[in-house]
Motif scaffolding. Structure first.
Motif, mmCIF file in Angstrom:
data_model
loop_
_atom_site.group_PDB
_atom_site.id
_atom_site.type_symbol
_atom_site.label_atom_id
_atom_site.label_comp_id
_atom_site.label_asym_id
_atom_site.label_seq_id
_atom_site.Cartn_x
_atom_site.Cartn_y
_atom_site.Cartn_z
ATOM 1 N N ARG A 125 0.818 -1.220 0.000
ATOM 2 C CA ARG A 125 0.000 0.000 0.000
ATOM 3 C C ARG A 125 0.851 1.269 0.000
ATOM 4 O O ARG A 125 0.597 2.202 -0.741
ATOM 5 C CB ARG A 125 -0.904 0.022 1.238
ATOM 6 C CG ARG A 125 -2.155 -0.827 1.135
ATOM 7 C CD ARG A 125 -3.131 -0.482 2.255
ATOM 8 N NE ARG A 125 -2.480 -0.459 3.558
ATOM 9 C CZ ARG A 125 -2.406 -1.494 4.387
ATOM 10 N NH1 ARG A 125 -2.982 -2.624 4.059
ATOM 11 N NH2 ARG A 125 -1.771 -1.402 5.548
ATOM 12 N N GLU A 126 1.887 1.287 0.863
ATOM 13 C CA GLU A 126 2.581 2.562 1.095
ATOM 14 C C GLU A 126 3.813 2.747 0.218
ATOM 15 O O GLU A 126 4.164 3.886 -0.118
ATOM 16 C CB GLU A 126 2.961 2.659 2.584
ATOM 17 C CG GLU A 126 1.709 2.723 3.453
ATOM 18 C CD GLU A 126 2.014 2.761 4.947
ATOM 19 O OE1 GLU A 126 3.202 2.911 5.315
ATOM 20 O OE2 GLU A 126 1.050 2.622 5.737
ATOM 21 N N ILE A 127 4.496 1.654 -0.121
ATOM 22 C CA ILE A 127 5.723 1.785 -0.931
ATOM 23 C C ILE A 127 5.448 1.394 -2.384
ATOM 24 O O ILE A 127 6.139 1.802 -3.301
ATOM 25 C CB ILE A 127 6.845 0.887 -0.322
ATOM 26 C CG1 ILE A 127 7.177 1.343 1.087
ATOM 27 C CG2 ILE A 127 8.091 0.853 -1.169
ATOM 28 C CD1 ILE A 127 7.859 2.704 1.151
ATOM 29 N N GLY A 128 4.429 0.537 -2.568
ATOM 30 C CA GLY A 128 4.068 0.153 -3.939
ATOM 31 C C GLY A 128 4.826 -1.058 -4.446
ATOM 32 O O GLY A 128 5.058 -1.185 -5.646
ATOM 33 N N VAL A 129 5.240 -1.961 -3.526
ATOM 34 C CA VAL A 129 5.893 -3.211 -3.945
ATOM 35 C C VAL A 129 5.238 -4.360 -3.177
ATOM 36 O O VAL A 129 5.228 -4.355 -1.941
ATOM 37 C CB VAL A 129 7.414 -3.199 -3.651
ATOM 38 C CG1 VAL A 129 8.052 -4.505 -4.135
ATOM 39 C CG2 VAL A 129 8.094 -2.007 -4.316
ATOM 40 N N ALA A 130 4.692 -5.326 -3.917
ATOM 41 C CA ALA A 130 4.031 -6.470 -3.272
ATOM 42 C C ALA A 130 5.001 -7.638 -3.157
ATOM 43 O O ALA A 130 5.762 -7.930 -4.090
ATOM 44 C CB ALA A 130 2.809 -6.897 -4.083
ATOM 45 N N SER A 131 4.962 -8.314 -1.995
ATOM 46 C CA SER A 131 5.827 -9.476 -1.745
ATOM 47 C C SER A 131 4.973 -10.530 -1.037
ATOM 48 O O SER A 131 3.776 -10.339 -0.835
ATOM 49 C CB SER A 131 7.005 -9.060 -0.865
ATOM 50 O OG SER A 131 6.513 -8.498 0.344
ATOM 51 N N ILE A 132 5.608 -11.618 -0.654
ATOM 52 C CA ILE A 132 4.880 -12.679 0.055
ATOM 53 C C ILE A 132 5.480 -12.844 1.453
ATOM 54 O O ILE A 132 6.697 -13.051 1.586
ATOM 55 C CB ILE A 132 4.997 -14.027 -0.723
ATOM 56 C CG1 ILE A 132 4.300 -13.945 -2.081
ATOM 57 C CG2 ILE A 132 4.461 -15.190 0.101
ATOM 58 C CD1 ILE A 132 2.777 -13.959 -2.060
ATOM 59 N N PRO A 133 4.648 -12.759 2.498
ATOM 60 C CA PRO A 133 5.164 -12.995 3.852
ATOM 61 C C PRO A 133 5.445 -14.487 4.056
ATOM 62 O O PRO A 133 4.662 -15.324 3.630
ATOM 63 C CB PRO A 133 4.005 -12.524 4.753
ATOM 64 C CG PRO A 133 2.781 -12.629 3.905
ATOM 65 C CD PRO A 133 3.201 -12.472 2.474
ATOM 66 N N ILE A 134 6.555 -14.801 4.690
ATOM 67 C CA ILE A 134 6.991 -16.200 4.802
ATOM 68 C C ILE A 134 6.223 -16.975 5.873
ATOM 69 O O ILE A 134 6.047 -18.189 5.780
ATOM 70 C CB ILE A 134 8.511 -16.242 5.117
ATOM 71 C CG1 ILE A 134 9.292 -15.658 3.940
ATOM 72 C CG2 ILE A 134 9.003 -17.646 5.406
ATOM 73 C CD1 ILE A 134 9.010 -16.320 2.627
ATOM 74 N N SER A 135 5.722 -16.260 6.879
ATOM 75 C CA SER A 135 5.102 -16.972 8.011
ATOM 76 C C SER A 135 3.899 -17.820 7.576
ATOM 77 O O SER A 135 3.579 -18.803 8.222
ATOM 78 C CB SER A 135 4.663 -15.981 9.091
ATOM 79 O OG SER A 135 3.641 -15.156 8.588
ATOM 80 N N VAL A 136 3.259 -17.443 6.451
ATOM 81 C CA VAL A 136 2.078 -18.207 6.034
ATOM 82 C C VAL A 136 2.441 -19.630 5.587
ATOM 83 O O VAL A 136 1.565 -20.474 5.451
ATOM 84 C CB VAL A 136 1.290 -17.498 4.902
ATOM 85 C CG1 VAL A 136 0.803 -16.137 5.325
ATOM 86 C CG2 VAL A 136 2.115 -17.383 3.641
#
Ligand SMILES: Cc1ncc(COP(=O)(O)O)c(C=O)c1O
Length: 387
Positions: free
Chosen positions: A344-355
């Motif tokens: 939302r704020e920086i404009g780069v989507a990634s995947i969180p590892i904890s999932v």
């Protein structure tokens, strides 16, 4: 009376890949979350598909796959791994690796069986195990050194194995962590399973994406492990064509027989013109996949070199097209909300590892896909360097 809808997967929601890709779209962010390349498949391969679409290859393919494609897979497996797999009884073309994994698990796992997976584990394994009535036993990969180089803890695996263990699922090169197996690892695994009836399901979809001169260690290379393995791969990763959903399963004949019993009622057969085109392409260009490691290594190095200007900590991935970045020096926010915030704020989507984990991994880690053109990667890193 109301119809009864009683979920067989009550804990399963929409996959994190769909969630983060949608958020990227909504926020107009650069999508480095879901693992798909921004490159087109080889032109000759596209021409072959057009050719077969226009020349009548549009009806059901044979249930195990088009014979010419199975022969091309057999040639590749012999060439790369020294394994001579029988075209008729040991190779099955499936509807992407996902169907291969699902059908393998349904064919093998019964209620009451334990299936061992290594965390962080790709998210399709556990639901398939649950649907088969099995129990997923999570063993975390360990990183004794710098918090980046993750390995199987062989002692922990040996301790976890019991009479109930039916299957061990392996995934190397590993998504999301990017680690690979060494040759000695195959021997360690063989030692643990030798006096058991355990089967192995090896998800090797990133088999051609291994860096720095290392060699992919396939279950197909090891005489003892091969006897008890189903090895799954995917053309999606190899030919920049994740949307085609074409993969394959290589397994000894008795295992393939069981696999096909499920496969034939899961999807029966796989898209015909693409199978013919892949067969021709693999036969005329058998070395194409060998270029993939150098191609993605250059991408990884480009991405990582730019990232040295950032506050993220990382070790370059050893395989796959994913790079883990640790943001512990930037924030202690938990990773799911941090990944959303970055989108939302920086404009780069990634995947969180904890999932992908039952127990949290050390540090705060996100997965970024670097299978993108250089301009996209440069813009993404510019944004990440603001942190
Ligand atoms: C580890 C792993 N296994 C399986 C798959 C699914 O492959 P396919 O798209 O061929 O079904 C993926 C796709 O991202 C993956 O990363």
């Amino acid at each position: 009376m109301q119809p009864l809808i009683s979920s067989k997967l009550p804990d399963v929601g929409t996959t994190i890949f769909t969630v983060m890709s949608q958020l990227a779209l909504d926020c107009n962010a650069i999508n480095l979350s879901q693992g798909f390349p921004s490159f087109e498949p080889p032109d000759d391969l596209l021409s072959l598909i057009e050719h077969y679409l226009r020349s009548g290859a549009n009806q059901y393919a044979p249930m195990p796959g088009v014979p010419a494609l199975r022969a091309a897979i057999a040639a590749k497996v012999a060439d790369l791994y020294g394994r001579s797999a029988d075209v008729d009884t040991e190779i099955t073309v499936c509807d992407g690796a996902t169907e291969g994994l699902f059908s393998s698990i349904q064919a093998i796992v019964r209620p009451g069986d334990d299936v061992i997976v290594f965390d962080p584990a790709y998210d399709s394994y556990a639901p398939a195990i649950t649907l088969a009535g099995g129990r997923t036993v999570h063993i975390p990969l360990i990183s004794p050194g710098d918090g980046f180089d993750f390995h199987i803890d062989w002692q922990r695996l040996a301790d976890a194995v019991s009479d109930k263990t039916r299957l061990i699922v392996l995934n190397f090169p590993q998504n999301p962590i990017g680690s690979i197996l060494a040759a000695a690892d195959l021997d360690s695994l063989a030692e643990i399973v030798r006096d058991t009836r355990i089967l192995l399901l090896s998800d090797e979809v990133y088999e051609h994406i291994v860096f720095d001169g290392a060699r992919h260690q396939s279950m197909l290379m090891h005489d003892e492990l091969w006897q008890r393995s189903l090895v799954i791969s995917s053309f999606g990763k190899t030919y920049h064509a994740t949307g085609w959903k074409v993969g394959y399963c290589v397994a000894p004949a008795p295992l393939t027989e069981e696999f096909r019993k499920v496969h034939q009622f899961t999807c029966f057969s796989v898209v015909t013109p693409i199978q013919h085109a892949l067969a021709d392409f693999m036969t005329s260009t058998p070395q194409q996949h060998l270029q993939l490691a150098a191609f993605y290594q250059a991408k990884r190095d480009y991405f990582c070199n730019l990232l040295t200007e950032s506050r993220f900590e990382f070790e370059p991935a050893k395989g796959t097209f994913f790079q883990i970045l640790d943001y512990s020096a930037i924030s202690d926010e938990e990773d799911v909300s941090y990944a959303r915030r970055l989108t939302r704020e920086i404009g780069v989507a990634s995947i969180p590892i904890s999932v992908f984990c039952e127990e949290p991994l050390p540090g705060n880690k996100l997965r970024f896909c670097f299978a993108k053109d250089d301009a996209t990667l440069a813009t993404a890193v510019e944004k990440l360097c603001q942190l």
